[in-house]
Write an enzyme that holds these catalytic residues in place. Sequence first.
Site, PDB file in Angstrom:
ATOM      1  N   ASN A   9       0.870  -1.175   0.000  1.00  0.00           N
ATOM      2  CA  ASN A   9       0.000   0.000   0.000  1.00  0.00           C
ATOM      3  C   ASN A   9       0.908   1.225   0.000  1.00  0.00           C
ATOM      4  OD1 ASN A   9      -1.832   2.029   0.471  1.00  0.00           O
ATOM      5  ND2 ASN A   9      -2.418   1.318   2.537  1.00  0.00           N
ATOM      6  N   LYS A  11       0.115   4.236  -0.362  1.00  0.00           N
ATOM      7  CA  LYS A  11      -0.543   5.431   0.209  1.00  0.00           C
ATOM      8  C   LYS A  11      -0.255   6.651  -0.682  1.00  0.00           C
ATOM      9  CE  LYS A  11      -0.343   3.218   4.686  1.00  0.00           C
ATOM     10  NZ  LYS A  11      -0.273   3.312   6.144  1.00  0.00           N
ATOM     11  N   HIS A  98      -9.609   1.036   4.573  1.00  0.00           N
ATOM     12  CA  HIS A  98      -8.367   1.254   5.318  1.00  0.00           C
ATOM     13  C   HIS A  98      -8.636   2.207   6.478  1.00  0.00           C
ATOM     14  CE1 HIS A  98      -4.328   2.507   6.362  1.00  0.00           C
ATOM     15  NE2 HIS A  98      -3.916   1.387   5.787  1.00  0.00           N
ATOM     16  N   GLU A 100      -7.106   4.628   7.605  1.00  0.00           N
ATOM     17  CA  GLU A 100      -6.901   6.058   7.294  1.00  0.00           C
ATOM     18  C   GLU A 100      -8.115   6.633   6.567  1.00  0.00           C
ATOM     19  OE1 GLU A 100      -3.119   5.538   5.361  1.00  0.00           O
ATOM     20  OE2 GLU A 100      -2.267   4.919   7.286  1.00  0.00           O
ATOM     21  N   GLU A 170      -5.900  -5.155  10.265  1.00  0.00           N
ATOM     22  CA  GLU A 170      -4.886  -4.135  10.536  1.00  0.00           C
ATOM     23  C   GLU A 170      -5.231  -3.423  11.844  1.00  0.00           C
ATOM     24  OE1 GLU A 170      -2.662  -2.816   6.769  1.00  0.00           O
ATOM     25  OE2 GLU A 170      -4.446  -1.576   6.947  1.00  0.00           O
ATOM     26  N   GLY A 176       2.007   2.035  10.886  1.00  0.00           N
ATOM     27  CA  GLY A 176       2.961   3.131  10.783  1.00  0.00           C
ATOM     28  C   GLY A 176       3.605   3.512  12.103  1.00  0.00           C
ATOM     29  N   SER A 216       2.983  -2.315  10.492  1.00  0.00           N
ATOM     30  CA  SER A 216       4.414  -2.404  10.797  1.00  0.00           C
ATOM     31  C   SER A 216       5.003  -3.775  10.474  1.00  0.00           C
ATOM     32  CB  SER A 216       4.690  -2.018  12.250  1.00  0.00           C
ATOM     33  OG  SER A 216       4.317  -0.667  12.489  1.00  0.00           O
TER      34      SER A 216
HETATM   35  P1  PGA Z   1       2.558   0.096   7.756  1.00  0.00           P
HETATM   36  O1  PGA Z   1       1.123   0.348   7.068  1.00  0.00           O
HETATM   37  O2  PGA Z   1       3.084  -1.167   7.189  1.00  0.00           O
HETATM   38  O3  PGA Z   1       3.361   1.305   7.398  1.00  0.00           O
HETATM   39  O4  PGA Z   1       2.298   0.005   9.237  1.00  0.00           O
HETATM   40  C1  PGA Z   1       0.252  -0.711   6.807  1.00  0.00           C
HETATM   41  C2  PGA Z   1      -0.999  -0.186   6.176  1.00  0.00           C
HETATM   42  O5  PGA Z   1      -1.436   0.914   6.527  1.00  0.00           O
HETATM   43  O6  PGA Z   1      -1.605  -0.833   5.278  1.00  0.00           O
END
Ligand code: PGA
Length: 254
Positions: A9, A11, A98, A100, A170, A176, A216
């Site tokens: 992803n 983003k 997601h 976000e 997730e 993140g 992560s």
């Molecule tokens: P990350 O993000 O691996 O940076 O924690 C995962 C995601 O948001 O899909």
Amino acid sequence: MRTKIVAGNWKMNLDYQEGLALFSEITNMIKDEITGKQEAVICSPFIHLSSLVQLAKGYNKVSLGAQNAHQAEAGAYTGEISAKMIKSVGAQYVILGHSERRQYFAETNALLAKKTDIVLSHGLKPIFCIGETLAEREANQHFAIIKSQLEEGVFHLGVEDFSKLVLAYEPVWAIGTGVTASSAQAQEIHAFIRAEISAKYGKEVAEGITILYGGSCNPKNAPELFAQPDIDGGLIGGASLKSRDFVDILSVFN
Ligand code: PGA
């Protein structure tokens, strides 16, 4: 055997040239290094998608996906992108729900149910994300939250459509942050998700659904996470922006 998937992803990162360069690195490494049946999915910004689909031709282990789609078929929605458009450039997947999007764009389970329908109606596969916040976990609500995200977001689907989904667990507190769910914590939720699916759609459907872990995930922790019986791969944010890391995670399934 369930399909093993490692999805990147990206983003809102990488301009067009940077995205194409990273993608070329990734596909070259995959060609040389990936020996198993696992599938890589790159979920790029919309801008990159059409070019990446062209670059991916000839690499049968690499698919493309979008990170969102609008819930309407078409119309006066300035700035939005439809499922039909995503399909028309040759992408195969769309990340939906997601955290976000849920947090910054107020996407609710009810809205995501509509997005899921339209994405499926255009022959695209949703990568449907669910997961609890830190406050919800600390209040011991994580199972209830996951259950309601499933019930309100995707359990309206008929069995045939449901079987086309990829799910991604997730935990919001792991995205993140550098804090990964332990493999035991992740496995516990993945098993719970599969049990809920089994109760609703039956054991065979539940056993066939690919459930990814995200938050992560990196080359160090991926082997232990992916060794869990109900974890079928990862949804990778930060580490998907580094070709070496992403392909190392993918190669866990070699
Ligand atoms: P990350 O993000 O691996 O940076 O924690 C995962 C995601 O948001 O899909």
